[in-house]
Design a protein around this motif. Structure first.
Motif, PDB file in Angstrom:
ATOM      1  N   ASP A  43       0.714  -1.196  -0.030  1.00 11.37           N
ATOM      2  CA  ASP A  43       0.053  -0.109  -0.021  1.00 11.37           C
ATOM      3  C   ASP A  43       0.859   1.295  -0.027  1.00 11.37           C
ATOM      4  OD1 ASP A  43      -2.792   1.214   0.283  1.00 11.37           O
ATOM      5  OD2 ASP A  43      -1.739   2.246   1.510  1.00 11.37           O
ATOM      6  N   ALA A  44       1.999   1.059   0.487  1.00  6.52           N
ATOM      7  CA  ALA A  44       2.719   2.399   0.666  1.00  6.52           C
ATOM      8  C   ALA A  44       3.551   2.660  -0.469  1.00  6.52           C
ATOM      9  CB  ALA A  44       4.155   2.005   1.831  1.00  6.52           C
ATOM     10  N   VAL A  45       3.794   1.541  -1.116  1.00 10.98           N
ATOM     11  CA  VAL A  45       4.626   1.718  -2.420  1.00 10.98           C
ATOM     12  C   VAL A  45       3.252   2.247  -3.467  1.00 10.98           C
ATOM     13  CG1 VAL A  45       5.401   0.698  -4.438  1.00 10.98           C
ATOM     14  CG2 VAL A  45       6.375  -0.130  -2.146  1.00 10.98           C
ATOM     15  N   ASN A  46       2.164   1.662  -3.517  1.00 10.33           N
ATOM     16  CA  ASN A  46       1.341   2.160  -4.367  1.00 10.33           C
ATOM     17  C   ASN A  46       1.159   3.799  -4.172  1.00 10.33           C
ATOM     18  OD1 ASN A  46      -0.837   1.738  -6.307  1.00 10.33           O
ATOM     19  ND2 ASN A  46      -2.111   2.247  -4.540  1.00 10.33           N
ATOM     20  N   CYS A  47       1.108   4.120  -2.790  1.00  9.05           N
ATOM     21  CA  CYS A  47       0.725   5.470  -2.491  1.00  9.05           C
ATOM     22  C   CYS A  47       1.772   6.451  -3.149  1.00  9.05           C
ATOM     23  CB  CYS A  47       0.572   5.848  -1.149  1.00  9.05           C
ATOM     24  SG  CYS A  47      -0.974   5.242  -0.316  1.00  9.05           S
ATOM     25  N   LEU A  48       3.227   5.820  -2.982  1.00  8.61           N
ATOM     26  CA  LEU A  48       4.081   6.688  -3.451  1.00  8.61           C
ATOM     27  C   LEU A  48       4.197   6.785  -4.859  1.00  8.61           C
ATOM     28  CD1 LEU A  48       6.781   5.634  -0.851  1.00  8.61           C
ATOM     29  CD2 LEU A  48       5.663   7.901  -0.903  1.00  8.61           C
ATOM     30  N   ALA A  49       3.740   5.664  -5.761  1.00 14.79           N
ATOM     31  CA  ALA A  49       3.771   5.522  -7.079  1.00 14.79           C
ATOM     32  C   ALA A  49       2.573   6.562  -7.705  1.00 14.79           C
ATOM     33  CB  ALA A  49       3.484   4.343  -7.742  1.00 14.79           C
ATOM     34  N   TRP A  50       1.229   6.512  -7.086  1.00 22.71           N
ATOM     35  CA  TRP A  50      -0.003   6.864  -7.493  1.00 22.71           C
ATOM     36  C   TRP A  50      -0.095   8.629  -7.151  1.00 22.71           C
ATOM     37  CZ3 TRP A  50      -4.497   9.342  -5.966  1.00 22.71           C
ATOM     38  CH2 TRP A  50      -5.466   9.458  -7.073  1.00 22.71           C
ATOM     39  N   GLY A  51       0.222   8.884  -5.829  1.00 24.30           N
ATOM     40  CA  GLY A  51      -0.030  10.292  -5.444  1.00 24.30           C
ATOM     41  C   GLY A  51       0.765  11.184  -6.037  1.00 24.30           C
ATOM     42  N   PRO A  52       2.236  11.286  -6.438  1.00 21.08           N
ATOM     43  CA  PRO A  52       2.603  11.997  -7.311  1.00 21.08           C
ATOM     44  C   PRO A  52       2.364  12.453  -8.449  1.00 21.08           C
ATOM     45  CG  PRO A  52       4.125  11.019  -5.846  1.00 21.08           C
ATOM     46  CD  PRO A  52       3.045  10.199  -5.820  1.00 21.08           C
ATOM     47  N   ASP A  53       2.138  11.340  -9.177  1.00 21.40           N
ATOM     48  CA  ASP A  53       1.484  10.982 -10.635  1.00 21.40           C
ATOM     49  C   ASP A  53       0.284  11.813 -10.840  1.00 21.40           C
ATOM     50  OD1 ASP A  53       3.824   9.986 -11.388  1.00 21.40           O
ATOM     51  OD2 ASP A  53       3.038   8.128 -11.918  1.00 21.40           O
ATOM     52  N   ASP A  56      -1.913  14.028  -5.747  1.00 17.18           N
ATOM     53  CA  ASP A  56      -2.412  13.953  -4.586  1.00 17.18           C
ATOM     54  C   ASP A  56      -1.339  13.952  -3.478  1.00 17.18           C
ATOM     55  OD1 ASP A  56      -3.864  12.942  -2.278  1.00 17.18           O
ATOM     56  OD2 ASP A  56      -5.295  12.058  -3.702  1.00 17.18           O
ATOM     57  N   ASP A  57      -1.245  14.996  -2.654  1.00 15.27           N
ATOM     58  CA  ASP A  57      -0.246  15.304  -1.686  1.00 15.27           C
ATOM     59  C   ASP A  57      -0.771  14.401  -0.577  1.00 15.27           C
ATOM     60  OD1 ASP A  57       1.103  16.914  -3.415  1.00 15.27           O
ATOM     61  OD2 ASP A  57       0.324  18.672  -2.510  1.00 15.27           O
ATOM     62  N   GLU A  58      -2.198  14.060  -0.095  1.00 10.50           N
ATOM     63  CA  GLU A  58      -2.454  13.721   0.986  1.00 10.50           C
ATOM     64  C   GLU A  58      -1.998  12.083   0.899  1.00 10.50           C
ATOM     65  OE1 GLU A  58      -6.483  12.420   3.317  1.00 10.50           O
ATOM     66  OE2 GLU A  58      -6.313  14.267   2.349  1.00 10.50           O
ATOM     67  N   VAL A  59      -2.337  11.395  -0.687  1.00 12.65           N
ATOM     68  CA  VAL A  59      -1.804   9.878  -0.688  1.00 12.65           C
ATOM     69  C   VAL A  59      -0.308   9.753  -0.611  1.00 12.65           C
ATOM     70  CG1 VAL A  59      -2.053   7.966  -2.308  1.00 12.65           C
ATOM     71  CG2 VAL A  59      -4.250   9.551  -1.870  1.00 12.65           C
ATOM     72  N   THR A  60       0.332  10.799  -1.183  1.00 17.89           N
ATOM     73  CA  THR A  60       1.558  10.608  -1.230  1.00 17.89           C
ATOM     74  C   THR A  60       2.175  10.811   0.278  1.00 17.89           C
ATOM     75  OG1 THR A  60       1.747  11.698  -3.190  1.00 17.89           O
ATOM     76  CG2 THR A  60       3.687  11.690  -1.921  1.00 17.89           C
ATOM     77  N   ALA A  61       1.662  11.627   1.123  1.00 17.10           N
ATOM     78  CA  ALA A  61       2.061  11.632   2.415  1.00 17.10           C
ATOM     79  C   ALA A  61       1.773  10.292   3.559  1.00 17.10           C
ATOM     80  CB  ALA A  61       1.380  12.864   3.295  1.00 17.10           C
ATOM     81  N   ARG A  62       0.924   9.789   3.037  1.00 21.30           N
ATOM     82  CA  ARG A  62       0.217   8.679   3.594  1.00 21.30           C
ATOM     83  C   ARG A  62       1.238   7.649   3.298  1.00 21.30           C
ATOM     84  NH1 ARG A  62      -4.917   5.413   1.778  1.00 21.30           N
ATOM     85  NH2 ARG A  62      -3.666   3.667   1.242  1.00 21.30           N
ATOM     86  N   GLY A  63       1.754   7.320   2.014  1.00 22.84           N
ATOM     87  CA  GLY A  63       2.776   6.515   1.826  1.00 22.84           C
ATOM     88  C   GLY A  63       3.958   6.594   2.281  1.00 22.84           C
ATOM     89  N   ARG A  64       4.320   7.891   2.484  1.00 21.65           N
ATOM     90  CA  ARG A  64       5.570   8.138   3.222  1.00 21.65           C
ATOM     91  C   ARG A  64       5.502   7.717   4.735  1.00 21.65           C
ATOM     92  NH1 ARG A  64       6.302  13.450  -0.052  1.00 21.65           N
ATOM     93  NH2 ARG A  64       7.748  13.005  -1.460  1.00 21.65           N
ATOM     94  N   ARG A  65       4.415   8.149   5.210  1.00 13.27           N
ATOM     95  CA  ARG A  65       4.367   7.935   6.607  1.00 13.27           C
ATOM     96  C   ARG A  65       4.167   6.356   6.916  1.00 13.27           C
ATOM     97  NH1 ARG A  65       0.155  11.577   6.248  1.00 13.27           N
ATOM     98  NH2 ARG A  65      -1.209  10.049   6.485  1.00 13.27           N
ATOM     99  N   THR A  66       3.661   5.822   6.085  1.00 12.26           N
ATOM    100  CA  THR A  66       3.429   4.281   6.273  1.00 12.26           C
ATOM    101  C   THR A  66       4.645   3.345   6.120  1.00 12.26           C
ATOM    102  OG1 THR A  66       1.198   3.958   5.372  1.00 12.26           O
ATOM    103  CG2 THR A  66       2.391   1.955   5.266  1.00 12.26           C
ATOM    104  N   LEU A  67       5.438   4.083   5.101  1.00 15.42           N
ATOM    105  CA  LEU A  67       6.828   3.510   4.806  1.00 15.42           C
ATOM    106  C   LEU A  67       7.841   3.808   6.101  1.00 15.42           C
ATOM    107  CD1 LEU A  67       8.613   1.775   2.852  1.00 15.42           C
ATOM    108  CD2 LEU A  67       9.216   4.029   1.678  1.00 15.42           C
ATOM    109  N   ASP A  68       7.727   4.843   6.644  1.00 17.40           N
ATOM    110  CA  ASP A  68       8.496   5.305   7.888  1.00 17.40           C
ATOM    111  C   ASP A  68       8.325   4.531   8.831  1.00 17.40           C
ATOM    112  OD1 ASP A  68       9.991   7.357   6.358  1.00 17.40           O
ATOM    113  OD2 ASP A  68       8.457   8.995   7.224  1.00 17.40           O
TER     114      ASP A  68
END
Length: 76
Positions: A43-53, A56-68
């Motif tokens: 899910d984190a990888v998906n957010c980090l791939a989908w969010g920036p493209d 969607d800054d919220e989804v990107t931030a969720r991906g970063r938080r999850t990965l961290d």
């Protein structure tokens, strides 16, 4: 179990995870814990791939938080 619960509701509210598992009636097995960990990483990888493209800054931030959070977990 829906991985979105772990990446959205439980991330900032560990009490919700505890309440969910209490109502689930048992602790997760080792295999279930590993599956949840793996699905959470996906899910984190998906957010980090989908969010920036998709701008969607919220989804990107969720991906970063999850990965961290996953990186901080102590793994056997």
């Amino acid at each position: 179990m829906n991985k979105a619960i772990a990446t959205t509701q439980w991330a900032d509210h560990p009490d919700r995870e505890k309440a969910f598992l209490l109502s689930y009636g048992r602790k997760l097995s080792d295999a279930e814990q590993q599956a949840l960990h793996s699905l959470t990483a996906l899910d984190a990888v998906n957010c980090l791939a989908w969010g920036p493209d998709n701008g969607d800054d919220e989804v990107t931030a969720r991906g970063r938080r999850t990965l961290d959070r996953l990186m901080r977990e102590v793994r056997p």
